[in-house]
Motif scaffolding. Structure first.
Motif, short mmCIF file in Angstrom:
data_model
loop_
_atom_site.label_atom_id
_atom_site.label_comp_id
_atom_site.label_asym_id
_atom_site.label_seq_id
_atom_site.Cartn_x
_atom_site.Cartn_y
_atom_site.Cartn_z
N VAL A 198 -1.21 5.97 -6.22
CA VAL A 198 -0.53 4.95 -5.43
C VAL A 198 -1.48 3.78 -5.20
O VAL A 198 -2.71 3.91 -5.32
N GLU A 210 0.85 -1.19 0.00
CA GLU A 210 0.00 0.00 0.00
C GLU A 210 0.89 1.24 0.00
O GLU A 210 1.85 1.34 0.75
N GLY A 211 0.55 2.20 -0.86
CA GLY A 211 1.34 3.42 -0.95
C GLY A 211 2.39 3.39 -2.04
O GLY A 211 2.93 4.42 -2.43
N LYS A 220 -5.68 -4.09 3.55
CA LYS A 220 -5.25 -2.88 4.22
C LYS A 220 -5.12 -3.18 5.71
O LYS A 220 -5.78 -4.07 6.22
#
Length: 242
Positions: free
Chosen positions: A100, A52-53, A71
């Motif tokens: 992202v 994530e990101g 998540k």
């Protein structure tokens, strides 16, 4: 992670090209061309494909195995959003803008993937616009399923939702056998709990009740035998649309 030494032609005839709905309208010659620009990778169970990101630079197709997209919630829990298996794709967000990743993707078992770089995929979209239509259709279906899942949290009981999840798994991972449908579970009991946002004990209790009622039969930790689909649909509260 390791690179796969499978050549494009082998990929075309054995695996990803014929498994992926977004390529279903293309000719054999078109598929051969696309196979020549695919990148192949392998991942071991528990290995992260991306986090994530991150800014994924490719559209990734699951060739073999399955992965979970999740998540971490504010209280430190894992919330599984999707389970992607053979023929599914992800990583599309950054292909249509510099966005992202909204989730982390981790291998649930040994996994092989086929992927396209952002540049090569844009070339494909210009050459084969029908692929873009297929992607839009798939993403619309994904959104619809997510909306149904969110809605069910408010109007359906946890027992309903667990039964509906089993029906969903039966459709995607089930194999017809003499006694019913053998469901090869993509998630552990804990994974199912993380997917539904409930305690593991709740999932185990519900599965135990379904087994006592003769609706399912546990077949170790990896699979469940669905004995009575109509009863499971009744337990889910309606026919499977979860």
């Amino acid at each position: 992670m390791e690179k796969c030494d499978v050549c494009g032609a082998q990929c075309l005839h054995k695996l990803c090209m014929h498994k992926v709905p977004i390529f279903s309208s293309l000719s054999q010659d078109d598929l051969t061309h696309i196979a020549s620009i695919i990148r192949h990778k392998k991942y071991q169970k528990g290995e992260t494909l991306f986090s994530e990101g991150n800014r994924p630079d490719a559209l990734v197709i699951v060739n073999e195995g399955s992965v979970k997209a999740f998540k971490i919630t504010s209280d430190g829990r894992e919330q599984i959003l999707y389970v992607f298996s053979e023929g599914d794709f992800f990583g599309e967000r950054n292909l249509f803008g510099r966005q992202v990743s909204a989730y982390t993707v981790e291998a649930l078992e040994p996994v092989k993937t086929c992927s396209f770089t952002k540049e090569s995929f844009h070339e494909l979209l210009h050459a084969y616009p029908e692929i873009a239509i297929k992607i839009i259709e798939e993403l619309e279906e994904r959104i619809s399923r997510m909306e149904s899942a969110l809605q069910s949290m408010g109007v359906r009981s946890i027992d309903n939702r667990i039964s509906a999840l089993l029906l969903d798994f039966a459709e995607k991972y089930g194999t017809s056998v003499p006694d019913g449908t053998l469901i090869h579970l993509p998630l552990s009991r804990e994974g199912m709990a993380n997917y539904l946002g409930v305690a593991r004990e709740t999932v185990s209790r519900k599965l135990g009740l379904l087994e006592n009622e003769g609706i399912i039969r546990s077949n170790g930790n990896k699979s469940i035998l669905l004995l009575d689909r109509s009863m499971l649909e009744a337990s889910a509260g309606k026919s499977a649309d979860f």
